[in-house]
Design a protein around this motif. Sequence first.
Motif, PDB file in Angstrom:
ATOM      1  N   THR A  56      10.566  -8.799   0.190  1.00  0.00           N
ATOM      2  CA  THR A  56      11.985  -8.462   0.219  1.00  0.00           C
ATOM      3  C   THR A  56      12.228  -6.955   0.110  1.00  0.00           C
ATOM      4  N   ASP A  57      13.348  -6.501   0.663  1.00  0.00           N
ATOM      5  CA  ASP A  57      13.767  -5.110   0.480  1.00  0.00           C
ATOM      6  C   ASP A  57      13.931  -4.785  -1.000  1.00  0.00           C
ATOM      7  N   GLU A  58      14.441  -5.763  -1.749  1.00  0.00           N
ATOM      8  CA  GLU A  58      14.716  -5.540  -3.169  1.00  0.00           C
ATOM      9  C   GLU A  58      13.450  -5.219  -3.967  1.00  0.00           C
ATOM     10  N   SER A  59      12.309  -5.693  -3.494  1.00  0.00           N
ATOM     11  CA  SER A  59      11.052  -5.386  -4.182  1.00  0.00           C
ATOM     12  C   SER A  59      10.849  -3.881  -4.308  1.00  0.00           C
ATOM     13  N   TYR A  60      11.276  -3.133  -3.297  1.00  0.00           N
ATOM     14  CA  TYR A  60      10.946  -1.720  -3.219  1.00  0.00           C
ATOM     15  C   TYR A  60      11.926  -0.814  -3.953  1.00  0.00           C
ATOM     16  N   VAL A  61      12.825  -1.459  -4.734  1.00  0.00           N
ATOM     17  CA  VAL A  61      13.630  -0.722  -5.698  1.00  0.00           C
ATOM     18  C   VAL A  61      13.495  -1.338  -7.096  1.00  0.00           C
ATOM     19  N   ASP A  62      12.575  -2.265  -7.246  1.00  0.00           N
ATOM     20  CA  ASP A  62      12.326  -2.947  -8.518  1.00  0.00           C
ATOM     21  C   ASP A  62      11.288  -2.141  -9.297  1.00  0.00           C
ATOM     22  N   PRO A  63      11.654  -1.541 -10.423  1.00  0.00           N
ATOM     23  CA  PRO A  63      10.707  -0.699 -11.164  1.00  0.00           C
ATOM     24  C   PRO A  63       9.425  -1.426 -11.574  1.00  0.00           C
ATOM     25  N   LEU A  64       9.520  -2.702 -11.974  1.00  0.00           N
ATOM     26  CA  LEU A  64       8.325  -3.436 -12.374  1.00  0.00           C
ATOM     27  C   LEU A  64       7.380  -3.620 -11.194  1.00  0.00           C
ATOM     28  N   TYR A  65       7.953  -3.990 -10.047  1.00  0.00           N
ATOM     29  CA  TYR A  65       7.111  -4.176  -8.870  1.00  0.00           C
ATOM     30  C   TYR A  65       6.504  -2.846  -8.408  1.00  0.00           C
ATOM     31  N   LEU A  66       7.308  -1.797  -8.396  1.00  0.00           N
ATOM     32  CA  LEU A  66       6.806  -0.508  -7.919  1.00  0.00           C
ATOM     33  C   LEU A  66       5.681   0.019  -8.804  1.00  0.00           C
ATOM     34  N   LYS A  67       5.789  -0.198 -10.107  1.00  0.00           N
ATOM     35  CA  LYS A  67       4.713   0.236 -11.003  1.00  0.00           C
ATOM     36  C   LYS A  67       3.469  -0.630 -10.790  1.00  0.00           C
ATOM     37  N   HIS A  68       3.670  -1.905 -10.491  1.00  0.00           N
ATOM     38  CA  HIS A  68       2.564  -2.806 -10.131  1.00  0.00           C
ATOM     39  C   HIS A  68       1.859  -2.293  -8.877  1.00  0.00           C
ATOM     40  N   LEU A  69       2.630  -1.967  -7.857  1.00  0.00           N
ATOM     41  CA  LEU A  69       2.062  -1.465  -6.613  1.00  0.00           C
ATOM     42  C   LEU A  69       1.391  -0.115  -6.828  1.00  0.00           C
ATOM     43  N   LEU A  70       2.020   0.763  -7.581  1.00  0.00           N
ATOM     44  CA  LEU A  70       1.428   2.069  -7.872  1.00  0.00           C
ATOM     45  C   LEU A  70       0.086   1.919  -8.575  1.00  0.00           C
TER      46      LEU A  70
ATOM     47  N   LEU B 242       6.768   7.269  -4.379  1.00  0.00           N
ATOM     48  CA  LEU B 242       5.730   7.152  -5.406  1.00  0.00           C
ATOM     49  C   LEU B 242       4.730   8.302  -5.294  1.00  0.00           C
ATOM     50  N   GLY B 243       4.392   8.661  -4.068  1.00  0.00           N
ATOM     51  CA  GLY B 243       3.483   9.779  -3.874  1.00  0.00           C
ATOM     52  C   GLY B 243       4.067  11.087  -4.381  1.00  0.00           C
ATOM     53  N   GLN B 244       5.335  11.319  -4.091  1.00  0.00           N
ATOM     54  CA  GLN B 244       5.995  12.545  -4.549  1.00  0.00           C
ATOM     55  C   GLN B 244       6.037  12.616  -6.070  1.00  0.00           C
TER      56      GLN B 244
ATOM     57  N   HIS C 121       7.172  -9.638  12.053  1.00  0.00           N
ATOM     58  CA  HIS C 121       7.475  -8.271  11.631  1.00  0.00           C
ATOM     59  C   HIS C 121       8.450  -8.312  10.460  1.00  0.00           C
ATOM     60  N   HIS C 122       8.014  -7.817   9.318  1.00  0.00           N
ATOM     61  CA  HIS C 122       8.859  -7.802   8.132  1.00  0.00           C
ATOM     62  C   HIS C 122       9.877  -6.666   8.213  1.00  0.00           C
ATOM     63  N   THR C 123      11.131  -7.007   8.037  1.00  0.00           N
ATOM     64  CA  THR C 123      12.186  -5.986   8.090  1.00  0.00           C
ATOM     65  C   THR C 123      12.165  -5.080   6.855  1.00  0.00           C
ATOM     66  N   SER C 124      11.385  -5.459   5.838  1.00  0.00           N
ATOM     67  CA  SER C 124      11.293  -4.639   4.627  1.00  0.00           C
ATOM     68  C   SER C 124      10.270  -3.512   4.754  1.00  0.00           C
ATOM     69  N   ILE C 125       9.579  -3.418   5.884  1.00  0.00           N
ATOM     70  CA  ILE C 125       8.559  -2.373   6.036  1.00  0.00           C
ATOM     71  C   ILE C 125       9.140  -0.971   5.837  1.00  0.00           C
ATOM     72  N   PRO C 126      10.280  -0.627   6.463  1.00  0.00           N
ATOM     73  CA  PRO C 126      10.830   0.719   6.215  1.00  0.00           C
ATOM     74  C   PRO C 126      11.137   0.982   4.741  1.00  0.00           C
ATOM     75  N   ALA C 127      11.654  -0.025   4.042  1.00  0.00           N
ATOM     76  CA  ALA C 127      11.925   0.142   2.611  1.00  0.00           C
ATOM     77  C   ALA C 127      10.627   0.376   1.846  1.00  0.00           C
ATOM     78  N   GLY C 128       9.572  -0.335   2.238  1.00  0.00           N
ATOM     79  CA  GLY C 128       8.277  -0.149   1.599  1.00  0.00           C
ATOM     80  C   GLY C 128       7.711   1.238   1.838  1.00  0.00           C
ATOM     81  N   ILE C 129       7.823   1.721   3.071  1.00  0.00           N
ATOM     82  CA  ILE C 129       7.332   3.066   3.393  1.00  0.00           C
ATOM     83  C   ILE C 129       8.079   4.109   2.572  1.00  0.00           C
ATOM     84  N   THR C 130       9.398   3.997   2.527  1.00  0.00           N
ATOM     85  CA  THR C 130      10.208   4.947   1.761  1.00  0.00           C
ATOM     86  C   THR C 130       9.811   4.946   0.291  1.00  0.00           C
TER      87      THR C 130
END
Length: 239
Positions: free
Chosen positions: A213-227, A48-50, A34-43
């Motif tokens: 990592t939790d840090e991935s979900y506040v990284d603008p480059l990664y978030l735009k990649h995921l988006l 991103l949806g908003q 179980h990845h502890t970063s899941i809540p950060a990813g959901i948030t």
Amino acid sequence: MKNKLLLIILLSLFTSGLFAKQRLLIFSKTVGWHHTSIPAGITAIIKLGQENNFDVDTTIDARKFTYANLKQYAAVIFLNTTGDVLDIAQQAEFEKYIKAGGGFVGVHSATDTEYDWPWYGNLVGAYFKSHPAQQTAVFHVVDRDFIATKHLPAEWKRFDELYNFKWISPDIHVLITIDEKTYTGGTNGDNHPMSWYHDYDGGRSFYTALGHTDESYVDPLYLKHLLGGIEYAMGNAGK
């Protein structure tokens, strides 16, 4: 009278779904690690949806995997799922959804999921084998024309948990590879993909091995990649 008629037409279009927001379902059930970063990813994905005009629902309940429920979603994201998360009936319903044109996004340990379901293996595009200690490595963006990578530098240096794969589909379109000479513990050699997409069995599939990592979900480059991967899976890559 004209204004009333226009209002009726617009209301009809909204109720018909033409102007309705697209919906994304985040599925984050874990049977193994179980990845502890899941809540950060959901948030992060809800945000991103908003910001990008799509609605997001979340669940760890596999009973939601009926075609009647799934068909309301433009895409389903397996966010750090692990293990055997769907039973045989739920698998059949998810296959029906993809075959009807649904979208799939796999994040990180989505490849550490459903090893005994070959259809899923082909959908996600690979199966996890192992990973070394978390460390920084250099990623090569080999396709910078795609919606999930066009904003990235040709060489992208970042810290994450770096997956090795025991099987990789030959049918994926690779977006990003990792340079095994820039870190220790890689086992896939010169051709070591870390993100890809492909059309599969009537639907669309995007995967990124990044996102431990939790840090991935506040990284603008990664978030735009995921988006970008989400937009492709929802059918918006050409819009």
